[in-house]
Every structure is written in structure tokens, then in C-alpha cells.
Design a protein around this motif. Structure first.
Motif, PDB file in Angstrom:
ATOM      1  N   HIS A 161       1.062  -1.368   0.195  1.00 13.36           N
ATOM      2  CA  HIS A 161       0.286   0.158   0.597  1.00 13.36           C
ATOM      3  C   HIS A 161       1.108   1.188   0.122  1.00 13.36           C
ATOM      4  CE1 HIS A 161      -3.554  -2.856   1.066  1.00 13.36           C
ATOM      5  NE2 HIS A 161      -2.523  -3.386   1.848  1.00 13.36           N
ATOM      6  N   THR A 162       2.107   1.338   0.078  1.00 16.79           N
ATOM      7  CA  THR A 162       3.100   2.486  -0.165  1.00 16.79           C
ATOM      8  C   THR A 162       3.881   2.152  -1.188  1.00 16.79           C
ATOM      9  OG1 THR A 162       3.733   1.654   1.844  1.00 16.79           O
ATOM     10  CG2 THR A 162       5.299   3.193   0.436  1.00 16.79           C
ATOM     11  N   TRP A 163       3.733   4.213  -2.156  1.00 14.40           N
ATOM     12  CA  TRP A 163       4.546   4.225  -3.368  1.00 14.40           C
ATOM     13  C   TRP A 163       5.796   5.416  -3.030  1.00 14.40           C
ATOM     14  CZ3 TRP A 163       3.034   3.720  -8.520  1.00 14.40           C
ATOM     15  CH2 TRP A 163       1.837   2.703  -8.807  1.00 14.40           C
ATOM     16  N   MET A 164       6.795   5.362  -3.834  1.00 14.93           N
ATOM     17  CA  MET A 164       7.884   6.483  -3.891  1.00 14.93           C
ATOM     18  C   MET A 164       8.686   6.636  -4.937  1.00 14.93           C
ATOM     19  SD  MET A 164      10.200   7.364  -2.209  1.00 14.93           S
ATOM     20  CE  MET A 164      11.769   8.388  -1.882  1.00 14.93           C
ATOM     21  N   ILE A 165       7.748   8.346  -4.221  1.00 18.16           N
ATOM     22  CA  ILE A 165       8.483   8.999  -5.822  1.00 18.16           C
ATOM     23  C   ILE A 165       9.832   9.774  -5.725  1.00 18.16           C
ATOM     24  CG2 ILE A 165       7.658  10.664  -7.743  1.00 18.16           C
ATOM     25  CD1 ILE A 165       4.835  10.688  -6.350  1.00 18.16           C
ATOM     26  N   GLY A 166      10.706   9.752  -6.899  1.00 17.12           N
ATOM     27  CA  GLY A 166      11.660   9.433  -6.608  1.00 17.12           C
ATOM     28  C   GLY A 166      11.967   9.688  -7.935  1.00 17.12           C
ATOM     29  N   ASP A 167      13.542  11.084  -8.206  1.00 17.53           N
ATOM     30  CA  ASP A 167      13.827  11.087  -9.390  1.00 17.53           C
ATOM     31  C   ASP A 167      15.546  10.536  -9.929  1.00 17.53           C
ATOM     32  OD1 ASP A 167      15.302  13.316  -7.271  1.00 17.53           O
ATOM     33  OD2 ASP A 167      16.708  13.919  -8.826  1.00 17.53           O
ATOM     34  N   HIS A 168      15.965   9.932  -8.590  1.00 17.92           N
ATOM     35  CA  HIS A 168      17.364   8.845  -8.327  1.00 17.92           C
ATOM     36  C   HIS A 168      16.794   8.219  -8.671  1.00 17.92           C
ATOM     37  CE1 HIS A 168      21.674   9.229  -8.334  1.00 17.92           C
ATOM     38  NE2 HIS A 168      21.566   8.512  -7.353  1.00 17.92           N
ATOM     39  N   ALA A 169      17.413   7.011  -9.804  1.00 15.01           N
ATOM     40  CA  ALA A 169      17.089   5.644  -9.767  1.00 15.01           C
ATOM     41  C   ALA A 169      17.940   4.797  -8.791  1.00 15.01           C
ATOM     42  CB  ALA A 169      17.784   5.421 -10.905  1.00 15.01           C
ATOM     43  N   PRO A 170      19.130   4.957  -8.475  1.00 15.36           N
ATOM     44  CA  PRO A 170      20.194   4.079  -7.461  1.00 15.36           C
ATOM     45  C   PRO A 170      19.415   4.834  -6.144  1.00 15.36           C
ATOM     46  CG  PRO A 170      21.364   5.338  -8.992  1.00 15.36           C
ATOM     47  CD  PRO A 170      20.266   5.833  -9.667  1.00 15.36           C
ATOM     48  N   ALA A 171      18.750   5.345  -5.678  1.00 16.51           N
ATOM     49  CA  ALA A 171      19.017   5.917  -4.213  1.00 16.51           C
ATOM     50  C   ALA A 171      17.165   5.585  -4.230  1.00 16.51           C
ATOM     51  CB  ALA A 171      18.780   7.001  -3.687  1.00 16.51           C
ATOM     52  N   ASP A 172      16.297   6.735  -4.885  1.00 17.67           N
ATOM     53  CA  ASP A 172      14.600   6.114  -4.825  1.00 17.67           C
ATOM     54  C   ASP A 172      14.105   5.070  -5.139  1.00 17.67           C
ATOM     55  OD1 ASP A 172      14.890   8.303  -3.568  1.00 17.67           O
ATOM     56  OD2 ASP A 172      15.075   9.923  -5.761  1.00 17.67           O
ATOM     57  N   SER A 174       7.019   2.054  -7.759  1.00 18.11           N
ATOM     58  CA  SER A 174       7.881   3.809  -7.517  1.00 18.11           C
ATOM     59  C   SER A 174       6.967   4.032  -9.067  1.00 18.11           C
ATOM     60  CB  SER A 174       9.158   3.313  -7.954  1.00 18.11           C
ATOM     61  OG  SER A 174       9.588   2.379  -8.938  1.00 18.11           O
ATOM     62  N   VAL A 175       7.235   5.142  -9.001  1.00 18.70           N
ATOM     63  CA  VAL A 175       7.605   6.190  -9.990  1.00 18.70           C
ATOM     64  C   VAL A 175       8.627   7.297 -10.133  1.00 18.70           C
ATOM     65  CG1 VAL A 175       6.317   8.395 -11.476  1.00 18.70           C
ATOM     66  CG2 VAL A 175       4.939   6.969  -9.230  1.00 18.70           C
ATOM     67  N   TRP A 176       8.998   7.043 -11.122  1.00 17.99           N
ATOM     68  CA  TRP A 176      10.162   7.922 -11.758  1.00 17.99           C
ATOM     69  C   TRP A 176      10.360   8.849 -12.224  1.00 17.99           C
ATOM     70  CZ3 TRP A 176      13.822   7.026 -16.205  1.00 17.99           C
ATOM     71  CH2 TRP A 176      14.855   7.738 -16.224  1.00 17.99           C
ATOM     72  N   LEU A 177      10.809   9.767 -11.718  1.00 17.68           N
ATOM     73  CA  LEU A 177      10.809  11.274 -12.152  1.00 17.68           C
ATOM     74  C   LEU A 177      11.818  11.413 -13.426  1.00 17.68           C
ATOM     75  CD1 LEU A 177       9.740  13.464  -9.157  1.00 17.68           C
ATOM     76  CD2 LEU A 177       8.370  12.213 -11.126  1.00 17.68           C
ATOM     77  N   HIS A 178      11.995  11.312 -14.918  1.00 18.82           N
ATOM     78  CA  HIS A 178      12.967  11.279 -15.408  1.00 18.82           C
ATOM     79  C   HIS A 178      13.934  12.206 -15.889  1.00 18.82           C
ATOM     80  CE1 HIS A 178      10.324  12.714 -18.365  1.00 18.82           C
ATOM     81  NE2 HIS A 178       9.281  11.439 -18.380  1.00 18.82           N
ATOM     82  N   HIS A 179      13.112  13.361 -16.154  1.00 20.34           N
ATOM     83  CA  HIS A 179      13.101  14.737 -16.258  1.00 20.34           C
ATOM     84  C   HIS A 179      13.648  14.709 -17.774  1.00 20.34           C
ATOM     85  CE1 HIS A 179      12.047  15.953 -12.483  1.00 20.34           C
ATOM     86  NE2 HIS A 179      13.229  15.570 -11.659  1.00 20.34           N
ATOM     87  N   LEU A 238      24.697   2.393  -5.319  1.00 25.08           N
ATOM     88  CA  LEU A 238      23.696   2.527  -5.168  1.00 25.08           C
ATOM     89  C   LEU A 238      23.258   3.051  -3.553  1.00 25.08           C
ATOM     90  CD1 LEU A 238      21.844  -0.669  -5.812  1.00 25.08           C
ATOM     91  CD2 LEU A 238      22.389   1.525  -7.225  1.00 25.08           C
ATOM     92  N   VAL A 239      24.520   2.852  -3.049  1.00 20.08           N
ATOM     93  CA  VAL A 239      24.750   3.251  -1.410  1.00 20.08           C
ATOM     94  C   VAL A 239      25.130   4.833  -1.837  1.00 20.08           C
ATOM     95  CG1 VAL A 239      25.530   2.657   0.645  1.00 20.08           C
ATOM     96  CG2 VAL A 239      24.688   0.700  -1.236  1.00 20.08           C
ATOM     97  N   GLY A 240      26.330   5.331  -2.508  1.00 19.66           N
ATOM     98  CA  GLY A 240      26.274   6.673  -1.999  1.00 19.66           C
ATOM     99  C   GLY A 240      25.034   7.532  -2.711  1.00 19.66           C
ATOM    100  N   ALA A 241      25.222   9.016  -1.911  1.00 25.09           N
ATOM    101  CA  ALA A 241      24.074   9.160  -2.213  1.00 25.09           C
ATOM    102  C   ALA A 241      24.762  10.949  -1.565  1.00 25.09           C
ATOM    103  CB  ALA A 241      23.983   9.449  -0.591  1.00 25.09           C
ATOM    104  N   ARG A 242      23.881  12.148  -1.900  1.00 20.81           N
ATOM    105  CA  ARG A 242      24.073  13.406  -1.376  1.00 20.81           C
ATOM    106  C   ARG A 242      25.550  13.924  -0.532  1.00 20.81           C
ATOM    107  NH1 ARG A 242      21.224  16.536  -5.262  1.00 20.81           N
ATOM    108  NH2 ARG A 242      19.504  15.494  -5.725  1.00 20.81           N
ATOM    109  N   SER A 243      25.795  14.302  -0.717  1.00 18.63           N
ATOM    110  CA  SER A 243      26.588  15.459   0.836  1.00 18.63           C
ATOM    111  C   SER A 243      25.951  15.114   2.410  1.00 18.63           C
ATOM    112  CB  SER A 243      27.379  16.736   0.116  1.00 18.63           C
ATOM    113  OG  SER A 243      28.662  16.598   1.724  1.00 18.63           O
ATOM    114  N   GLY A 244      26.714  14.793   2.817  1.00 18.45           N
ATOM    115  CA  GLY A 244      25.840  14.739   4.534  1.00 18.45           C
ATOM    116  C   GLY A 244      25.748  13.253   4.448  1.00 18.45           C
ATOM    117  N   ALA A 245      25.558  11.951   3.726  1.00 20.18           N
ATOM    118  CA  ALA A 245      24.942  10.897   3.707  1.00 20.18           C
ATOM    119  C   ALA A 245      26.212   9.984   3.952  1.00 20.18           C
ATOM    120  CB  ALA A 245      24.124  10.401   2.756  1.00 20.18           C
ATOM    121  N   ARG A 246      25.963   8.536   5.095  1.00 15.79           N
ATOM    122  CA  ARG A 246      27.652   7.897   5.014  1.00 15.79           C
ATOM    123  C   ARG A 246      26.749   7.072   4.919  1.00 15.79           C
ATOM    124  NH1 ARG A 246      27.369   9.961  11.648  1.00 15.79           N
ATOM    125  NH2 ARG A 246      25.148   9.916  11.407  1.00 15.79           N
TER     126      ARG A 246
END
Length: 362
Positions: free
Chosen positions: A164-175, A186-191, A261-269
Motif C-alpha cells: 500500500h506504499t509508493w515512492m516517487i523520486g528522480d534518482h534511480a540508484p537511491a529512490d 515507484s514512479v521515476w521522475l525522468h526529467h 547505489l549506497v552513494g548519496a548526496r553530501s552528508g549521507a553516510r
């Protein structure tokens, strides 16, 4: 009650547009060639290159006689002064809320800058909860961060909650990979970009957030993720092995991909420790799938209109047992008098990190 989760940067908020505006201001303020804007944008890598790398390269390129701290403060103030949530995105969130969805934000990044974005853009009152990778010590695509998000939104992540859960995001390896590993649709924002991953795919694709939300609202009865997602396929085993620091028994190139895939924006470990306490997902998750967490469960939810104040257990975080203890955070909802307008000055929302009070908006 169905749960709809959103990425923050370049999903709810046009982060890259804000970066371009900051870069233009920086070039103008320092009387540098305006044609260097494309160099800045390429170096930024959509926010996935560490800020220290970006700003060090800027300082060397132009021979600037300023400290790294000065540049970072200029960047933080500048990019957040340009960040906003488009009206069409706000309307999409309200439409999902009116349709009966519980809403949450799942963001990789540093706690303070991401909280500041949520506050400045007025997103807080529009969602039920949020989780940021740094404060949770857990990074997308790890399924744990999505379970934490569900609990923060008042949903017990047991039974068939993922159906019953969806995820919407633009970054394939994370979202999208994170949704797949967790069993979410999921829904991928392809931009305008083509899909480039072979090991997994989004349930749906959309050009922008309003379209994505519309697709989710129209697909309440869409089929669940492929059964193979939950049977520990190659990508899932590789990612799990990387997150656990253990061999996976899959080819080295696949393990390398999972590491990416585990890589993320600055600040994520990428070094993940499963938190206990209020944000744990163990025995405390007992209950029926989709059951609302009782209102008395203080410290579990980020309520709309409030921000999380982080009180870490102990001081001197950094090594060994001390670091592990310091990641066990209590999340206390703190009410705000009113949502901040997108261009309002930063308020004195405070986070307590490792025993030191720091302004949540710099």
C-alpha cells in the motif's frame, strides 16, 4: 491507509535550479566569467559530488583567497535563498492528501540543510513525517530508511504495508532501487532522461511531480512489485552485502554497482547502523499492517507543522562505542507558530548534535 513517500531534492524541490541560481550569483559577486556557469553545473553533478570537492575546485580554479568555511557558508545561504516548492507541487500534495493518502519525505543528505529546505519551503505542514539519512544513520536504498519513514508518518511497517506504499523520486540508484528492495511500487521522475538501469525498473515514469502523483492516484489497484523483488535477487543480495559489509557471493562488478547505489548526496553516510530506540523497526513494529501508530507514541512521528530536534545519546561521538551510542537519537516534534513562507528569513530552529547546539538554518 495508503502511504506515499517522496524524495526531496529534484522531486519536491527544484534543487538543481537553485544551484544554478547560486552559481550565477557567485560568478557575478566575484566578477568571474558568466560563461563558466556550465563548468559549475558539471562539477556539481546534480548534488551528488561532495560539497568539499566542489568548493575546493572552485577555490583553486579562481585562486580565491578565502577559506573553505567561507565558501561553504556562501553556498549554504545562497542555494537556500533560491530554493522553493513550485505551486503545482504543493497542489499535487494537497490532492493526494484529499484522496486519503498519508504523505512522507525520505531524503539522503545532511540533517541541517535538508531540514532547512523543508522549513523554508513550507513543506512541513503538508506531510505527516520525514526522515533524513544523516540523522537516521541510514541511507537510501537501504530498506530500513523507508521503514523508518513509515513509522514517522504513523504507519506500522508490518504485514503487507509495502503493498500500500509508493515512492516517487528522480534518482534511480537511491529512490527506485530503494523502493524495489523494500517491495514498494515507484514512479521515476525522468526529467527528460532515458532509463539506464538494467537490474531494476520503476513501476511508472513521469515527467514531473504532478503527473507522478496523478498516476499514483489513478493506480490504487496497480499490481504489486514483481515477486522476484522479495526473493533476494542479485541486485538485492549485492546491496544488502554492501550495507552489511559482508561478502555477497555475487560477481565483483555487481557488488561495485551495489556500492554505487549506497552513494548519496553530501552528508549521507554509507556505513549503516540500524538504529534502536524510537526509530527502530523491530519488536516496536508489532501491530497490523497499515495500522496508525497511537498518538501517544511521542518521538516516533514528525507531526505536520513541527520539526525534529535531535538529542543524541551522549557526547564525544566519532569512534567505536561512542559513535554507536551517539546515533541513537530521539526525535521530538516541536510545534511551529506558523509555516514559513518560501522567502522568509531563517528562523532559530535548533538541532542538538553531539551535545552542541547548532542553528538548523544557517
Amino acid at each position: 491507509m495508503p502511504l506515499l513517500l517522496f524524495d526531496l531534492d529534484n522531486t519536491l524541490l527544484p534543487r538543481d535550479a537553485a544551484f544554478r541560481s547560486w552559481a550565477q550569483d557567485f560568478l557575478s559577486d566575484h566578477r568571474l566569467p558568466p560563461g563558466d556557469l556550465d563548468w559549475f553545473v558539471t562539477l556539481d553533478g546534480g548534488g551528488y559530488v561532495p560539497r568539499s570537492t566542489v568548493l575546493s575546485a572552485v577555490r583553486r580554479r579562481y585562486g580565491l583567497d578565502v577559506s573553505a568555511e567561507f565558501l561553504h557558508a556562501h553556498y549554504r545561504r545562497g542555494i537556500n535563498s533560491h530554493i522553493h516548492c513550485p505551486r503545482r507541487n504543493i497542489e499535487a500534495l494537497r490532492a493526494a492528501r484529499a484522496a486519503g493518502w498519508t504523505l512522507g519525505i525520505v531524503s539522503n543528505g545532511g540533517t541541517r540543510p535538508q531540514l532547512e529546505k523543508i522549513r523554508r519551503t513550507g513543506l512541513g505542514p503538508l506531510v505527516d513525517g520525514w526522515v533524513i539519512s544523516e540523522e537516521a544513520d541510514c541511507v537510501k536504498p537501504d530498506p530500513l530508511i523507508f521503514r523508518i519513514a513509515a513509522r514517522r508518518c504513523g504507519i506500522v511497517p508490518t504485514g503487507d504495508w509495502a503493498a500500500h506504499t509508493w515512492m516517487i523520486g528522480d534518482h534511480a540508484p537511491a529512490d527506485i532501487a530503494g523502493a524495489e528492495l523494500t517491495g514498494l511500487r515507484s514512479v521515476w521522475l525522468h526529467h527528460g532522461r532515458p532509463w539506464a538501469e538494467n537490474g531494476y525498473r520503476p513501476t511508472l515514469k513521469a515527467a514531473g511531480l504532478p503527473e507522478a502523483v496523478g498516476q499514483v492516484l489513478s493506480a490504487r489497484n496497480a499490481p504489486s512489485p514483481r515477486p522476484g523483488v522479495r526473493s533476494a535477487g542479485t541486485l538485492r543480495r549485492a546491496a544488502a552485502g554492501v550495507l552489511a559489509g559482508a561478502p555477497t557471493g555475487v560477481p565483483a562488478e555487481v557488488q561495485a554497482r551495489a556500492t554505487a547505489l549506497v552513494g548519496a548526496r553530501s552528508g549521507a553516510r554509507p556505513a549503516v547502523a540500524a538504529p534502536d530506540g524510537p526509530s527502530a523497526s523491530g519488536a516496536a513494529d508489532a501491530g497490523r499492517a497499515g495500522e496508525r501508530v497511537p498518538a501517544g507514541s511521542s518521538g516516533v512521528r514528525n507531526r505536520s507543522g513541527g520539526f525534529a530536534v535531535i538529542t543524541e545519546a551522549g557526547t564525544g561521538a566519532g569512534k567505536g562505542a561512542d559513535a554507536a551510542a551517539a546515533t541513537r537519537a530521539a526525535f521530538v516534534p516541536v510545534p511551529l507558530a506558523a509555516p514559513a513562507a518560501p522567502t522568509a528569513p531563517a528562523a532559530a530552529s535548533t538541532a542538538v548534535v553531539s551535545g552542541t547546539a547548532v542553528a538548523a538554518a544557517q
